[in-house]
Write a protein that holds these residues in place. Sequence first.
Motif, mmCIF file in Angstrom:
data_model
loop_
_atom_site.group_PDB
_atom_site.id
_atom_site.type_symbol
_atom_site.label_atom_id
_atom_site.label_comp_id
_atom_site.label_asym_id
_atom_site.label_seq_id
_atom_site.Cartn_x
_atom_site.Cartn_y
_atom_site.Cartn_z
ATOM 1 N N GLY A 105 0.831 -1.212 0.000
ATOM 2 C CA GLY A 105 0.000 0.000 0.000
ATOM 3 C C GLY A 105 0.857 1.251 0.000
ATOM 4 O O GLY A 105 0.756 2.098 -0.895
ATOM 5 N N ASN A 106 1.743 1.372 0.968
ATOM 6 C CA ASN A 106 2.481 2.640 1.128
ATOM 7 C C ASN A 106 3.614 2.776 0.106
ATOM 8 O O ASN A 106 3.958 3.890 -0.287
ATOM 9 N N THR A 118 4.097 0.677 -2.972
ATOM 10 C CA THR A 118 3.746 0.443 -4.382
ATOM 11 C C THR A 118 2.527 1.272 -4.798
ATOM 12 O O THR A 118 2.608 2.052 -5.757
ATOM 13 N N CYS A 119 1.422 1.131 -4.063
ATOM 14 C CA CYS A 119 0.199 1.845 -4.476
ATOM 15 C C CYS A 119 0.395 3.363 -4.384
ATOM 16 O O CYS A 119 -0.057 4.097 -5.263
ATOM 17 N N SER A 120 1.090 3.831 -3.349
ATOM 18 C CA SER A 120 1.307 5.284 -3.237
ATOM 19 C C SER A 120 2.193 5.783 -4.374
ATOM 20 O O SER A 120 2.002 6.895 -4.870
ATOM 21 N N THR A 121 3.156 4.972 -4.782
ATOM 22 C CA THR A 121 4.006 5.391 -5.903
ATOM 23 C C THR A 121 3.188 5.456 -7.190
ATOM 24 O O THR A 121 3.357 6.359 -8.006
ATOM 25 N N ARG A 122 2.257 4.525 -7.334
ATOM 26 C CA ARG A 122 1.383 4.569 -8.521
ATOM 27 C C ARG A 122 0.581 5.879 -8.534
ATOM 28 O O ARG A 122 0.523 6.581 -9.547
ATOM 29 N N ALA A 123 0.003 6.222 -7.385
ATOM 30 C CA ALA A 123 -0.774 7.467 -7.306
ATOM 31 C C ALA A 123 0.126 8.672 -7.559
ATOM 32 O O ALA A 123 -0.252 9.618 -8.264
ATOM 33 N N LEU A 124 1.323 8.640 -7.024
ATOM 34 C CA LEU A 124 2.260 9.770 -7.220
ATOM 35 C C LEU A 124 2.602 9.920 -8.707
ATOM 36 O O LEU A 124 2.654 11.036 -9.235
ATOM 37 N N LEU A 125 2.803 8.785 -9.366
ATOM 38 C CA LEU A 125 3.131 8.848 -10.798
ATOM 39 C C LEU A 125 1.980 9.440 -11.604
ATOM 40 O O LEU A 125 2.192 10.213 -12.545
ATOM 41 N N GLU A 126 0.777 9.090 -11.202
ATOM 42 C CA GLU A 126 -0.380 9.655 -11.888
ATOM 43 C C GLU A 126 -0.392 11.180 -11.714
ATOM 44 O O GLU A 126 -0.618 11.923 -12.677
ATOM 45 N N THR A 160 10.068 -6.493 -2.955
ATOM 46 C CA THR A 160 9.091 -6.638 -4.039
ATOM 47 C C THR A 160 8.334 -5.336 -4.263
ATOM 48 O O THR A 160 8.089 -4.930 -5.401
ATOM 49 N N SER A 161 7.997 -4.660 -3.158
ATOM 50 C CA SER A 161 7.235 -3.405 -3.296
ATOM 51 C C SER A 161 8.045 -2.368 -4.074
ATOM 52 O O SER A 161 7.498 -1.573 -4.836
ATOM 53 N N LYS A 162 9.364 -2.388 -3.892
ATOM 54 C CA LYS A 162 10.237 -1.438 -4.599
ATOM 55 C C LYS A 162 10.431 -1.854 -6.056
ATOM 56 O O LYS A 162 10.469 -1.005 -6.958
ATOM 57 N N LEU A 163 10.561 -3.151 -6.281
ATOM 58 C CA LEU A 163 10.743 -3.619 -7.666
ATOM 59 C C LEU A 163 9.496 -3.315 -8.501
ATOM 60 O O LEU A 163 9.590 -2.892 -9.657
#
Length: 331
Positions: A93-94, A96-104, A145-148
């Motif tokens: 969540g913090n 991988t998912c947050s990085t996805r939202a940040l990229l958006e 894994t979350s970083k990869l």
Amino acid sequence: MKPSSILVTGGAGYIGSHVVLQLRARGERVVVLDDLSRGFRQAVLDTPLVVGQVGDRETVLNVMREHDVDTVMHFAAFTIVPESVSEPLKYYGNNTCSTRALLESCLEGGVKNFVFSSTAAVYGIPAEGVAAEDTPTAPINPYGTSKLMSEWMLRDVSGASTLKHVALRYFNVAGSDSQGRVGQATPKATLLIKVACEHVIGKRPQVAIYGSDYATPDGTGVRDYIHVEDLATAHLDALDYLRGGGASTVLNVGYGHGYSVREVLQSVERVSGQRLNIREEPRRPGDPPALVARAERIRRELGWKPRLDDLDTIVRTALAWEERLQRAPWS
Ligand SMILES: NC(=O)c1ccc[n+]([C@@H]2O[C@H](COP(=O)([O-])OP(=O)(O)OC[C@H]3O[C@@H](n4cnc5c(N)ncnc54)[C@H](O)[C@@H]3O)[C@@H](O)[C@H]2O)c1
């Protein structure tokens, strides 16, 4: 026209705060976004700080507009490996998912350059204990894994947009600002040099060696320790590279040689002038015998020149920081 700013997520944490100091020292405009879940207001000094989450699009887009952000350096994450094993979804969540939202948000906000904090944990347990950037990735815990997964998102977003990135895979970060302004204040830290320095100042009764029967020269685990100021400089070099039109890339950040746990503890004894109370414990599951970077690519592609590649120097700054923190604790 107002010059653009660099948004540093997690800039109130250990590594981000050192990068902020170097960016400011060379005159860059910087804004920090940190939710202070694991960071400290004191670490930001007088740099503008927005308290908020990287996954919160409204907050992030407001910061981007207000500060005219064209570059993001993304440090914000949870970083404790055993915690990631017991609470994997917290990490996905913090991190991988947050990085996805940040990229958006970056795509919506027109961000051009993105520097990402990745980790040697993406390699898992590489053969011979040495990892180059093209060594197959095989993380053995949810943190790695979350970083990869974040690296993969970045690769795909860079392929499909004008955003360009550098992902830096850090090895074992240690030490602190040589002027003593910031350092690692993380409670319950697990990293060897900090733990040993906490023992020196009396915060811990002893320091443990986990595994002394590895097939390494003295039987203890070998790691590539890098001074946090050299690591910080790599981020400025990555920024220059991207501004100069460099293509997206993934780079190890380490010195390319390692020290054993015993060598580190000897250095702590040398620098502090104290005998340590050392306890030998069994190996910890998932700890590779050795993990050292192949680190030529970053020198070649970014022109990175480390200045503090010396174990006693790393330990000296780490110990000075622990003493300072004891005199004036951060909360
Ligand atoms: N310390 C190391 O040896 C090491 C090694 C490899 C990679 N890294 C990576 O470097 C980065 C920085 O690590 P660190 O050691 O400085 O950790 P840290 O915990 O000191 O700093 C992380 C900061 O991010 C903030 N944060 C966490 N989640 C957030 C969120 N969702 N929104 C906003 N802020 C948030 C925390 O409050 C903290 O200030 C991390 O991405 C970590 O995975 C660290």
